[in-house]
Design a protein around this motif. Structure first.
Motif, PDB file in Angstrom:
ATOM      1  N   GLY A  58       0.797  -1.215   0.000  1.00 49.81           N
ATOM      2  CA  GLY A  58       0.000   0.000   0.000  1.00 49.81           C
ATOM      3  C   GLY A  58       0.828   1.262   0.000  1.00 49.81           C
ATOM      4  N   GLU A  59       2.084   1.158   0.376  1.00 50.06           N
ATOM      5  CA  GLU A  59       2.999   2.298   0.353  1.00 50.06           C
ATOM      6  C   GLU A  59       4.131   2.089  -0.652  1.00 50.06           C
ATOM      7  N   THR A  60       4.609   0.850  -0.701  1.00 52.35           N
ATOM      8  CA  THR A  60       5.723   0.494  -1.574  1.00 52.35           C
ATOM      9  C   THR A  60       5.374  -0.791  -2.305  1.00 52.35           C
ATOM     10  N   SER A  61       5.774  -0.878  -3.564  1.00 56.67           N
ATOM     11  CA  SER A  61       5.605  -2.138  -4.276  1.00 56.67           C
ATOM     12  C   SER A  61       6.909  -2.524  -4.959  1.00 56.67           C
ATOM     13  N   VAL A  62       7.084  -3.832  -5.096  1.00 55.26           N
ATOM     14  CA  VAL A  62       8.253  -4.418  -5.754  1.00 55.26           C
ATOM     15  C   VAL A  62       7.737  -5.504  -6.686  1.00 55.26           C
ATOM     16  N   LEU A  63       8.275  -5.540  -7.891  1.00 47.29           N
ATOM     17  CA  LEU A  63       7.798  -6.466  -8.917  1.00 47.29           C
ATOM     18  C   LEU A  63       8.898  -7.440  -9.302  1.00 47.29           C
ATOM     19  N   ILE A  64       8.545  -8.725  -9.408  1.00 52.82           N
ATOM     20  CA  ILE A  64       9.436  -9.716 -10.000  1.00 52.82           C
ATOM     21  C   ILE A  64       9.160  -9.751 -11.501  1.00 52.82           C
ATOM     22  N   ASP A  65      10.193  -9.553 -12.302  1.00 56.22           N
ATOM     23  CA  ASP A  65      10.198  -9.698 -13.766  1.00 56.22           C
ATOM     24  C   ASP A  65       9.330  -8.682 -14.525  1.00 56.22           C
ATOM     25  N   GLY A  66       8.039  -8.755 -14.412  1.00 58.04           N
ATOM     26  CA  GLY A  66       7.192  -7.832 -15.160  1.00 58.04           C
ATOM     27  C   GLY A  66       7.096  -8.176 -16.633  1.00 58.04           C
ATOM     28  N   PHE A  67       6.844  -9.449 -16.937  1.00 56.68           N
ATOM     29  CA  PHE A  67       6.706  -9.901 -18.326  1.00 56.68           C
ATOM     30  C   PHE A  67       5.235  -9.891 -18.704  1.00 56.68           C
ATOM     31  N   PHE A  68       4.870  -8.994 -19.618  1.00 52.24           N
ATOM     32  CA  PHE A  68       3.479  -8.816 -19.991  1.00 52.24           C
ATOM     33  C   PHE A  68       3.202  -9.011 -21.484  1.00 52.24           C
ATOM     34  N   THR A  69       4.168  -8.749 -22.344  1.00 51.61           N
ATOM     35  CA  THR A  69       3.914  -8.760 -23.789  1.00 51.61           C
ATOM     36  C   THR A  69       3.537 -10.146 -24.294  1.00 51.61           C
ATOM     37  N   ARG A  70       4.185 -11.187 -23.816  1.00 57.21           N
ATOM     38  CA  ARG A  70       3.840 -12.571 -24.106  1.00 57.21           C
ATOM     39  C   ARG A  70       3.647 -12.851 -25.601  1.00 57.21           C
ATOM     40  N   PRO A  71       4.715 -12.751 -26.407  1.00 59.34           N
ATOM     41  CA  PRO A  71       4.588 -13.079 -27.830  1.00 59.34           C
ATOM     42  C   PRO A  71       4.102 -14.515 -28.026  1.00 59.34           C
ATOM     43  N   GLY A  72       3.363 -14.758 -29.097  1.00 64.18           N
ATOM     44  CA  GLY A  72       2.868 -16.097 -29.383  1.00 64.18           C
ATOM     45  C   GLY A  72       3.987 -17.047 -29.782  1.00 64.18           C
ATOM     46  N   LEU A  73       3.689 -18.331 -29.754  1.00 68.00           N
ATOM     47  CA  LEU A  73       4.700 -19.350 -30.056  1.00 68.00           C
ATOM     48  C   LEU A  73       5.276 -19.177 -31.448  1.00 68.00           C
ATOM     49  N   THR A  74       4.436 -18.871 -32.433  1.00 68.63           N
ATOM     50  CA  THR A  74       4.933 -18.700 -33.800  1.00 68.63           C
ATOM     51  C   THR A  74       5.867 -17.511 -33.894  1.00 68.63           C
TER      52      THR A  74
ATOM     53  N   HIS B 167      16.186 -13.773 -14.223  1.00 68.58           N
ATOM     54  CA  HIS B 167      17.294 -13.988 -15.154  1.00 68.58           C
ATOM     55  C   HIS B 167      16.921 -13.340 -16.478  1.00 68.58           C
ATOM     56  N   SER B 168      17.822 -13.396 -17.438  1.00 68.39           N
ATOM     57  CA  SER B 168      17.678 -12.511 -18.591  1.00 68.39           C
ATOM     58  C   SER B 168      17.068 -13.138 -19.837  1.00 68.39           C
ATOM     59  N   HIS B 169      16.354 -14.264 -19.703  1.00 67.74           N
ATOM     60  CA  HIS B 169      15.560 -14.768 -20.806  1.00 67.74           C
ATOM     61  C   HIS B 169      14.423 -13.784 -21.108  1.00 67.74           C
ATOM     62  N   TYR B 170      13.901 -13.850 -22.324  1.00 68.12           N
ATOM     63  CA  TYR B 170      12.890 -12.873 -22.729  1.00 68.12           C
ATOM     64  C   TYR B 170      11.632 -12.948 -21.882  1.00 68.12           C
ATOM     65  N   ASP B 171      11.259 -14.175 -21.392  1.00 66.96           N
ATOM     66  CA  ASP B 171      10.031 -14.305 -20.621  1.00 66.96           C
ATOM     67  C   ASP B 171      10.187 -13.830 -19.182  1.00 66.96           C
ATOM     68  N   HIS B 172      11.329 -13.267 -18.867  1.00 68.38           N
ATOM     69  CA  HIS B 172      11.563 -12.650 -17.561  1.00 68.38           C
ATOM     70  C   HIS B 172      11.982 -11.184 -17.703  1.00 68.38           C
ATOM     71  N   ALA B 173      12.868 -10.917 -18.663  1.00 65.86           N
ATOM     72  CA  ALA B 173      13.541  -9.611 -18.698  1.00 65.86           C
ATOM     73  C   ALA B 173      13.079  -8.669 -19.801  1.00 65.86           C
ATOM     74  N   MET B 174      12.378  -9.161 -20.792  1.00 66.76           N
ATOM     75  CA  MET B 174      12.139  -8.358 -21.994  1.00 66.76           C
ATOM     76  C   MET B 174      11.404  -7.049 -21.713  1.00 66.76           C
ATOM     77  N   ASP B 175      10.357  -7.103 -20.893  1.00 64.73           N
ATOM     78  CA  ASP B 175       9.541  -5.911 -20.641  1.00 64.73           C
ATOM     79  C   ASP B 175      10.034  -5.073 -19.469  1.00 64.73           C
TER      80      ASP B 175
END
Length: 286
Positions: free
Chosen positions: A24-40, A74-82
């Protein structure tokens, strides 16, 4: 989220290992991966952040300038890209490996002093959150091992997002000790001095491992830390767009049916509670 009683916070899972801790005063986020490109797109073309999707997700999760840090596992796209874009939009610190810093440099969005390179044993303080960093190996079958050696320009092939060092995090807030272990692997005895009540436990590709590996994984994480509750993460199909129905990773990438059956068996034997999280639903720690 408005500030609650001392020691109170919420943890909200938003897929893969994107988890928001907010008191409510401070927030901390792990990774923050939202774009989620499709498999293709991931397999055949290039991947990069979609600003419209990221902005929508930040608004949906009520992530604003109270966000003080994005901790990248870690720095894979599904963790670090966004993550750099999230930090650019909120003013939060980007916290991770040297490869994560180079992803940010490739984005060209963050000043140098907005990035923090961490190492095993570091202790970070953001508001009332005290966070200890643990280096731990990536889950078996790392598709893009190694380090990023120069600023990473995106869009690019997903394999350009090298894993580099992988981190787990112990969150302490009031009486609560919550552990986030994103990758389903372990180092013998690494957590022998760690105690917590709850573990956000990475279980991606665990269903493809041997029974012996799964048993050792439990012993070296949940068992060693004497946790009373686990919240499985990184089991969902992250090629599905935000807003799609939740589903596990399909075969041949994983065997969720094996994983969940094993988890339930372990819970029944040990008395550890399993909480299967729902997307965007906050878990209260009072």
């Amino acid at each position: 989220m408005t500030a609650g009683a001392p020691g109170h916070f919420k943890a909200t899972w938003m897929g893969v290992t994107t988890i928001l801790f907010d008191d409510g005063e401070t927030s901390v986020l792990i990774d923050g991966f939202f774009t989620r490109p499709g498999l293709t797109s991931m397999a055949l073309w290039k991947v990069g952040s979609d600003e419209k999707i990221v902005s929508h997700c930040l608004q949906k999760a009520e992530i604003d300038n109270r966000l003080k840090a994005v901790l990248v596992a870690h720095s894979h796209y599904d963790h670090a890209m966004d993550a750099p874009l999230v930090c650019h939009k909120t003013g939060a610190k980007l916290v991770g490996s040297e490869s994560t810093r180079l992803i940010a440099e490739g984005h060209g969005l963050l000043p140098l002093d907005q990035t923090v390179i961490i190492k095993d044993g570091d202790v970070l303080n953001f508001g009332n959150f005290r966070i200890t960093v643990f280096e731990s190996p990536h889950s078996p079958g790392d598709t893009s091992p190694g380090q990023i050696s120069s600023p990473l320009q995106t869009p690019c092939r997903f394999t350009h997002f090298k894993s580099d060092k992988c981190y787990s995090f112990l969150f302490e807030h009031g009486k609560h000790r919550v552990f986030v272990h994103p990758s389903a692997n372990f180092t013998d005895g690494k957590f022998q001095n760690v105690r917590c009540t709850d573990v956000f436990l990475g279980v991606g590709v665990l269903g493809k491992q041997t029974t012996e590996f799964r048993e050792r994984y439990w012993e070296e994480t949940v068992g060693m830390m004497q946790a009373r509750r686990i919240i499985p993460v990184h089991w969902d199909n992250f090629w599905k767009q935000v807003g799609s129905p939740l589903e596990p990773l399909p075969w041949p990438f994983d065997k969720w049916s094996v994983t969940i059956a094993w988890l339930r068996e372990k819970a029944a034997v040990t008395g550890v509670e399993i909480h299967i999280p729902k997307l965007w639903e906050g878990l209260d720690f009072d």
